[in-house]
Write an enzyme that holds these catalytic residues in place. Sequence first.
Site, mmCIF file in Angstrom:
data_model
loop_
_atom_site.group_PDB
_atom_site.id
_atom_site.type_symbol
_atom_site.label_atom_id
_atom_site.label_comp_id
_atom_site.label_asym_id
_atom_site.label_seq_id
_atom_site.Cartn_x
_atom_site.Cartn_y
_atom_site.Cartn_z
ATOM 1 N N ASP A 146 -2.163 -4.316 3.366
ATOM 2 C CA ASP A 146 -2.099 -4.779 4.167
ATOM 3 C C ASP A 146 -2.528 -6.240 4.568
ATOM 4 O OD1 ASP A 146 -0.118 -3.188 4.463
ATOM 5 O OD2 ASP A 146 -0.974 -1.838 5.178
ATOM 6 N N SER B 194 -3.687 10.435 0.333
ATOM 7 C CA SER B 194 -3.997 10.860 1.431
ATOM 8 C C SER B 194 -4.845 10.059 2.096
ATOM 9 C CB SER B 194 -4.555 12.180 2.262
ATOM 10 O OG SER B 194 -4.418 13.035 2.911
ATOM 11 N N LYS C 219 1.783 11.976 0.736
ATOM 12 C CA LYS C 219 0.777 12.952 1.829
ATOM 13 C C LYS C 219 0.260 11.760 2.852
ATOM 14 C CE LYS C 219 -2.211 16.934 2.514
ATOM 15 N NZ LYS C 219 -2.073 16.145 4.113
#
Length: 698
Positions: free
Chosen positions: A477, A466, A491
Site C-alpha cells: 500500500d 496473519s 487470515k
Amino acid sequence: MSLFATLSRSVAVAVMLVMTSPVALAQLAPTDEQRQAAVEIGDALRYGHYANIDFDEQWSQEAFQRYLDILDNQRGYLLKRDIEPYRHLEEHMDEVLFEGELDEAFELYNLLSERHIARLEWLLERLDEGLSFDFESNERLEIDREDAPWASRESELDELWRKRLENDALTLALTDQDEEQIEDNLRQRYEGQLTRLNQTESEDVFGILMAAISSTIDPHTGYLSPRQSESFDIQMSLSLEGIGALLQSEGEYVKVASLVPGGPAERAGVLEPADRIIAVGQEDGEMVNVVGMRLDNVVDLIRGPKGSTVRLDVVPAQAVDMTRSHVVEITRDTVSLEDQAAHGEVIEVERDGEPHKIGVIDVPTFYVDFDAWQAGEEEYRSTTRDVAREIEALKEQEVEGIVLDLRNNGGGALQEANSLIGLFIDRGPTVQVRDAQGRIQLYGDTDAGTVYDGPLTVLTNRLSASASEIFAGAIQDYGRGLVVGTTTFGKGTVQTLNELSHGQIKLTRAKFYRISGESTQNRGVEPDIAFPSLIDPERIGESSLDNALAWDTVQNVQYRRYGNPEDFIGALTAQHQKRAQANPNFRYLERQSTLARQLREQHTSVSLNREQRQRELEAQEAEQLSLENQRRRALDLPELEEWLDARLDPSLNGEPVDGEGDEESEEEMPVDRAHVLEAAEIMLDYTHMKNAQRMAQR
C-alpha cells in the site's frame, strides 16, 4: 496484543470426522457443567463474536447439518430412518445452545456410536470368516461420499462396507503384504478403533456438538475442553516437545496444516503441508494406525521427550492413492527463540558478466522475548531488533536491494509486525483493527526515520499468514516495495481466549484491514508478480475453510506513498517470465501444480481390480516422474526411478538436511531456493529500472 496464526482448526480446537461413544449399555449423557457451558458459549457467540449472527431457523438448520456431517461425514453409519426422529432439531438448535438442552443431541450421538461399533464388529466378523478377495472385479469405490444421500436400507451400507473392506485389503496387498499380514493388520486397525470408541467420554460428545455449532459461524471460533485448554497453553508457550507441526483433521485422516519454523519437522525436511499421517510409531515399537483416530489422541502419540524419535507413516500431499505411503523418522525437540530468529545472507546475481549483491533476510515468525522485555532488559530479542541488525550487516556489504522472505511465516506478535514496518517507513499508520461494534483502532509507526530506505521486495507464499499479511499489505500500500511469490493465507481475524465455568472459548473478536481499507481476510495479499507453487489453495488457506468470514473493506486512512512500483510491474513481469521459461525449477513447478490439480479432479473413485488399480497408479506416477526427471536432467541431477524417492531421501534433491549442505547444493532445491533466487533477480531488475527512471528525470 499478540496475534497467533491459528491455521485451519489447528490441534487445540480441531475435531475428528467420526467420534463415537461406548456401547449402548453405557449411554453418554450431558453433565450439568456442560449444560452451563453451552449457555455461556451461546452468550459469548451472541454478544462477543465479531459477526452479527442471526440465530434463526436457517442457522439452526446449518448447525444441525454440521453436527450430522461431523458425526457421519461419509454417510457410512446412519440410515435415513435413524435421522428422521431428530429432524425437529433443525428448528431448535438455538434451544440446544442457549438453554443447554443437550439430551437429544447426545442421544443422536449414542445412536451413531452403536452403529459405528456394530460396523466394526461386522468387519471383524468378515475377518474371522477369512478374506476371499481375488481383486479381479470391475467394481470401483467412491472416495468422497460427503454429498451422497443417506442410505435407506442396511443392505446398502453392507455393500458399501464390503467394498471398503476390499479396498483396505487391496491397499495393503499393493504394499506386498501377504494374506496373513493383511488380515493381521486390518484386525489390529479395527480392534484399535473399537477400543478407542469404548474410551469415549461425555466431554468428547460435548466437544463435537460445540464444534458443530461454532464452525457454522467461522473456522477459528471454538470450544476448548479443560484438556484442550492445557494443550493450547503449552503450544503457545513454545515449550511443547514434539515435531513442530500443526495438525488438523481432514475426513478420517490427520493432515499437516503447517510446519513450525525452526522446528524438528522443518529441519528434517521430511514433512510438507497437506501430507497425511496414517500411522505413528515410537522408536522401534510397532506402528499404530491412526486413520479415524481423534486428533488430540494422534497428537499425544506424536509428542514425547526431547531427543526421542517418532516414526510417522506419511502419504505425501501429491500422492493420488493412499497406498503410496512411506515411513519417516523425526527426533523430537523443543523450538527455541534462536531457532526462529531472523537471519540474513547475500546472494550474488550476475548481469552482463558483473556480480551484483542482493541481501535476503529470512523472517520465520514475528516473535518477541516477552519475559526479557517485561523485565526491562535492553537487549531483549525480537523480530524487529534482529532484522534491524541484519539490515545493518547487509548495508555494510553494500547490497543493491533487500528481499524480506516471509514464506511459511504464520504470524505471531502484532506489535512486531507493526514495528517491523517502521524500519522501512518514516512514521505512519500500518494496520486497522475493527471490532464487532464497528470501532476501528489504528496502529502505526511513531518513530521518526528509517533503518532502510533502499529497494525492497517481500517474498510470500500460501503459508504467509496473519501478521505476515499485515506487513506485506502495508509495504504494498505504501508503494514501499514489491510483493512477489504466491497469494497469502488470508487470515485476517483476531481471536481471544475467554474462560468459561467449564473450559474456554476461542472467539473471533476483530478483523484486520490494510491502510487502503481492504481486508486481508479470505483473499489474502495478492503478489505483484506471481510464482507457481505446489501448495494447493483449495486445500490450504482461509478460503479453503468452511464458513470463513468474507472479505470486505472499510474507509482507507491517510498515508503518503513512497513510490510507484506498479509502474514497473509490466516490464518486471516480462523479464521474470523469460527467466521462468528457461528455469527448470519454475517449469517443473508450473507443470506439476497443474498435473496435481488434474489428478485430484480425476481421482473420484478407486478400482477394486488389482491390475487396473496398479495400471492407474503407474500411469499417474509416470506423469509425475517424467516431470521430475525433466527438471533433474536440466540441472544435471541424478534421475529417479520412482517419484517418491526424493521424499524418502531429501539429499537426492541436493537439499541440506538439518542444516547440513553448502550454498551450491541449496540452489538446486526446486521450491525454496528457486523462489528466493528469482526474487533476488526481480529485486535487481527493479533496482536498475528505478535507477534508470531517476536518471531520466534529471
